[in-house]
Design a protein around this motif. Structure first.
Motif, PDB file in Angstrom:
ATOM      1  N   ASP A 129      89.127  54.774  38.101  1.00 34.23           N
ATOM      2  CA  ASP A 129      90.132  55.753  38.522  1.00 34.23           C
ATOM      3  C   ASP A 129      91.414  55.659  37.705  1.00 34.23           C
ATOM      4  N   HIS A 136      88.668  60.257  37.554  1.00 35.66           N
ATOM      5  CA  HIS A 136      89.975  60.854  37.839  1.00 35.66           C
ATOM      6  C   HIS A 136      90.129  62.117  36.988  1.00 35.66           C
ATOM      7  N   ASN A 147      99.578  59.282  36.993  1.00 36.65           N
ATOM      8  CA  ASN A 147      98.197  59.037  37.423  1.00 36.65           C
ATOM      9  C   ASN A 147      98.150  58.458  38.832  1.00 36.65           C
ATOM     10  N   THR A 151      96.489  60.289  42.065  1.00 30.16           N
ATOM     11  CA  THR A 151      95.427  59.648  42.848  1.00 30.16           C
ATOM     12  C   THR A 151      95.751  59.656  44.332  1.00 30.16           C
TER      13      THR A 151
END
Length: 222
Positions: A129, A136, A147, A151
């Protein structure tokens, strides 16, 4: 000598204890690094970049980070293999089960094995991820702050992370005290202190790690 030690129950427990303490030390540092997200994108991204330049110019770019990764992988593998082999050895030693049930263990103790499996799966997810971006869809290389926010802007990202951190807290609560006993640190007079320290570590790490997705969900971090 090394093989004999590894084949013994004491040797496997020692490997579990030492590898567990290595991972715990990393988690404390990792949590502190994560909390830099509360100081804004600039600070967090600069910290992520610094991790890749540790030791320069003596070390090349990312060499120190890769050394840390190698040590962590060795610790995880050693911990997992020791735990599995000890579990199998325990099952073989009592194939028919106990006639009389043992005293009820703590919730953390009874869930150590499942907690370990949950954490192993989470490590794979976490790398895919936020390190490689494989799972992702909005991953942006070189933009760790964005990021992380991306997430934790998804419900499943939050659920996976919070469940894993709960498993981690329970694992630490029992594992820290168990490691102390294995390494001969614990005794009758220190048990209360060690158990209290284990509880404090579990709560602090859980709160520290979970504060990030909670901050994103509540838009404190955005």
């Amino acid at each position: 000598m090394t093989r004999t030690l590894w084949d013994s129950t004491v040797g496997k427990k020692t490997v579990m204890a030492v590898s567990g303490l290595i991972m715990l030390s990393y988690l404390v540092v990792h949590m502190m690094g994560n909390l830099k997200i509360f100081f804004g994108a600039g600070q967090f991204n600069a910290y992520a970049h610094w991790l890749r330049t540790i030791g320069e110019p003596f070390l090349h770019y990312e060499w120190a980070l890769w050394l840390i990764r190698v040590v962590l992988v060795a610790a995880v593998v050693g911990h997992a293999v020791s735990a599995y082999q000890l579990s199998r050895r325990d099952i073989k030693a009592r194939p028919s089960g106990y006639v009389h049930k043992r005293a009820r263990a703590s919730y953390a103790t009874r869930t150590m094995r499942w907690g370990g499996i949950i954490l192993a799966l989470f490590i794979v997810w976490h790398i895919l991820d936020l390190t490689t971006g494989t799972v992702h869809s909005g991953f942006r290389p070189g933009h760790p702050y964005q990021n992380v926010v991306d997430t934790f802007s998804t419900w499943y990202g939050n659920v996976i992370y919070i469940v894993a951190m709960a498993a981690l807290a329970l694992h630490i609560q029992h594992g820290f005290w168990s490691a102390a006993q294995t390494l001969g640190v614990g005794n009758a007079t220190r048990d209360r202190v060690l158990k209290t320290l284990a509880n404090v570590l579990a709560v602090v790490l859980f709160a520290g790690f979970v504060s990030v997705p909670v901050a994103v969900m509540t838009e404190v971090v955005s």
